[in-house]
Design a protein around this motif. Structure first.
Motif, mmCIF file in Angstrom:
data_model
loop_
_atom_site.group_PDB
_atom_site.id
_atom_site.type_symbol
_atom_site.label_atom_id
_atom_site.label_comp_id
_atom_site.label_asym_id
_atom_site.label_seq_id
_atom_site.Cartn_x
_atom_site.Cartn_y
_atom_site.Cartn_z
ATOM 1 N N THR A 345 45.624 2.878 109.145
ATOM 2 C CA THR A 345 45.214 4.443 109.460
ATOM 3 C C THR A 345 45.428 4.260 107.715
ATOM 4 O OG1 THR A 345 46.764 4.801 111.525
ATOM 5 C CG2 THR A 345 46.269 6.848 110.461
ATOM 6 N N ALA A 346 46.599 3.543 107.773
ATOM 7 C CA ALA A 346 46.674 4.145 106.012
ATOM 8 C C ALA A 346 45.392 3.295 105.024
ATOM 9 C CB ALA A 346 47.854 3.006 104.669
ATOM 10 N N GLU A 347 44.707 1.762 105.698
ATOM 11 C CA GLU A 347 43.657 0.961 104.582
ATOM 12 C C GLU A 347 42.538 2.321 104.892
ATOM 13 O OE1 GLU A 347 42.248 -1.577 102.897
ATOM 14 O OE2 GLU A 347 44.424 -0.583 103.117
ATOM 15 N N LEU A 348 42.735 2.854 105.827
ATOM 16 C CA LEU A 348 41.214 3.720 106.596
ATOM 17 C C LEU A 348 41.120 4.988 105.033
ATOM 18 C CD1 LEU A 348 38.423 3.769 108.344
ATOM 19 C CD2 LEU A 348 40.397 5.146 109.960
ATOM 20 N N LEU A 349 42.322 5.154 105.057
ATOM 21 C CA LEU A 349 42.650 6.127 104.245
ATOM 22 C C LEU A 349 42.159 6.476 103.169
ATOM 23 C CD1 LEU A 349 43.433 9.708 104.334
ATOM 24 C CD2 LEU A 349 45.942 8.880 103.961
#
Length: 370
Positions: A345-349
């Motif tokens: 999720t952090a990478e997608l953000l």
């Protein structure tokens, strides 16, 4: 030693280990030169374009000499960052600010993020505007041979900005590890050295052709007398050596990090920048004197093929600098957002924020060209 090549102690018949091209050029991951390339590219950017015009305000010798204290100030503040980071045990620009400032004045932390964003985002917009103009100017100078009238829309600045932004600069900006950008940074170094060398050659040729009269007249340029004019040129000198937001990211990839090696990276990066700036500013002022324009590329002879190559080379400088400035810009936005613990999720953000920054810079570069 495992990394020794052409060792006389090698047994008969043994093949010596020949270094690869990447090792010879200093492009192997974690090498000192790879870190220097990235930090140097962060320094350079578009600062060199307006520096000759700003230096002209202080006269020929005054303008050249003024570059030196700003280089020294940049090097000293880089050392301050490293010293402070060693004391408090952090390895990030904003983290260092959080420990040294925000513990006492909490309101400074969001202000620091806003400052980083505004500084770097403004650079992104400038890079795109210059890239669009360079391609358009090249096409118009070469006329129908490059862009026949029916296809002239293909080289309009707006379309150039969109294509370069979406298909080249965005993928480069999405690279998470800055050390992987060492190849584009190396191209940036070679490109700006070619431009500086070409300006030097043209300066010598002009001096031979007219007996040095134009150069002598340029060297006699006097500083402006108006205080507002003199003060107005100083921000360009400050901007020319701005690289501090990326300092920790640039040295994070050092394979064998040590205080001595970090000092060498800092000195080499700022020293190389100082050399390039002095060479470019000196040559431009000697060639064009008081006629030096705010963007000295507009002074270059459009019929000179070597200068066309130099403009193309300078495009590589801007392309290399864009992702190096996009990283801290996107981080400044992300640091104000509390993300869930999941790494995916952090990478997608992070990718979405980077794409948003690139997209917004493209829009502003198209609609706010002035």
């Amino acid at each position: 030693h495992g990394d020794t090549w052409l060792s006389p102690a090698a047994p008969p018949g043994a093949h010596a280990t020949t270094p690869s091209i990447t090792q010879l050029l200093g492009l192997d991951a974690g090498s000192m030169r790879a870190c220097v390339y990235n930090l140097f590219s962060s320094v350079l950017g578009a600062g060199v374009l307006g520096l000759p015009y700003a230096a002209r305000t202080y006269g020929f010798f005054g303008g050249l000499l003024l570059i030196v204290p700003f280089a020294c100030a940049s090097l000293y503040t880089l050392r301050l960052l490293q010293w402070s980071a060693n004391i408090v045990g952090v390895r990030g620009y904003r983290e260092l600010c959080a420990v040294t400032l925000a513990l006492r004045w909490r309101w400074t932390l969001p202000l620091i993020s806003v400052t980083i964003f505004c500084n770097t985002f403004g650079s992104l917009v400038v890079y795109l505007i210059v890239l669009g103009d360079l391609v358009s100017q090249f096409a118009s100078s070469r006329g129908a041979a490059v862009a026949p009238p029916p296809a002239s829309w293909l080289v309009r600045p707006a379309l150039v900005i969109v294509v370069l932004g979406c298909f080249l600069l965005l993928p480069l900006s999405l690279v998470k590890d800055l050390t992987r950008l060492r190849y584009t940074s190396f191209l940036s170094v070679t490109s700006i050295l070619y431009l500086a060398g070409l300006l030097g050659v043209r300066c010598v040729q002009a001096a031979v052709a007219d007996g040095g009269e134009a150069a002598a007249e340029a060297a006699r340029m006097r500083p402006a007398r108006e205080v507002p004019v003199l003060l107005g040129g100083l921000p360009t000198f400050i901007y020319a050596f701005s690289c501090h937001f990326n300092f920790f990211a640039a040295i994070a990839g050092l394979r064998r990090s040590s205080e001595r090696l970090i000092v060498r990276v800092q000195v080499a990066s700022i020293g190389l920048s100082l050399f390039v700036y002095v060479a470019v500013v000196g040559a431009v002022l000697l060639l064009y004197g008081t006629g030096t324009r705010a963007d000295f590329l507009l002074n270059l002879d459009e019929t000179d093929v070597a200068f066309d190559v130099a403009k193309g080379a300078y495009m590589l400088v801007l392309i290399a600098a864009y992702p190096l400035n996009c990283h801290p810009c996107a981080r400044a936005l992300l640091e104000g957002i509390r993300t869930p613990g999941a790494a995916a999720t952090a990478e997608l953000l992070r990718a979405a924020t980077t794409a948003a920054v690139v997209g917004l810079s493209i829009v502003l570069a198209i609609y706010c060209p002035d």
